[in-house]
Design a protein around this motif. Structure first.
Motif, short mmCIF file in Angstrom:
data_model
loop_
_atom_site.label_atom_id
_atom_site.label_comp_id
_atom_site.label_asym_id
_atom_site.label_seq_id
_atom_site.Cartn_x
_atom_site.Cartn_y
_atom_site.Cartn_z
N PRO A 100 10.43 17.82 -40.64
CA PRO A 100 10.76 18.78 -40.98
C PRO A 100 10.55 18.99 -39.13
N ASN B 93 8.35 23.20 -43.40
CA ASN B 93 9.88 22.80 -43.66
C ASN B 93 10.00 21.20 -44.04
N PRO C 268 5.71 23.84 -38.50
CA PRO C 268 6.58 22.33 -39.14
C PRO C 268 5.91 21.05 -39.25
#
Length: 136
Positions: A66, A14, A42
């Motif tokens: 993220p 992310n 993440p």
């Protein structure tokens, strides 16, 4: 689908692809789409080269963070777009899923990240046009 479609962009960290896609969707939909993004694992920050590539097209993703993708995010979204996260994304019957095969911009130079950015923009334009024909 709800009055305002919800799109969830998911990639592993992310930190690049999903953040660029979310940024383009926010810009191209004019706020007519609720945008979410998450990662199966993440990272700690958004890829600075992705931030720079997006800055070149006047979209600021520098303040994004993220986040872990949740089952609730997937369940509540109208469209789930995965980008290299494999089977980490839960599947709900009747949900629209798209898997975008895109190079991971992590560790890539700016000229290569620009190519990924441009491909993401093209795909987001098509996605948003399909959901909101009047927006693009």
């Amino acid at each position: 689908m709800t009055d305002m479609p919800i799109i969830l962009f998911v990639c592993v960290h992310n930190a690049g692809r999903s953040q660029m896609a979310a940024g383009f969707t926010r810009a191209l939909s004019g706020g007519a789409v609720e945008v979410r993004s998450g990662g199966s694992e993440p990272g700690t920050s958004v890829n600075p080269v992705a931030v720079e590539a997006m800055r070149e097209v006047a979209i600021d993703i520098s303040e994004e963070v993220p986040q872990l993708m949740t089952t609730e995010q997937v369940r509540d979204s109208d469209v789930v777009v995965t980008m290299g996260c494999g089977d980490a994304c839960p599947v709900f019957p009747g949900k629209r899923y798209e898997d975008w095969e895109l190079e991971d911009p992590a560790g890539r130079p700016l000229d290569e990240v620009r190519l990924v950015r441009d491909e993401i923009k093209t795909r987001v334009e098509k996605l948003v046009a399909g959901l909101l024909p009047e927006a693009v």
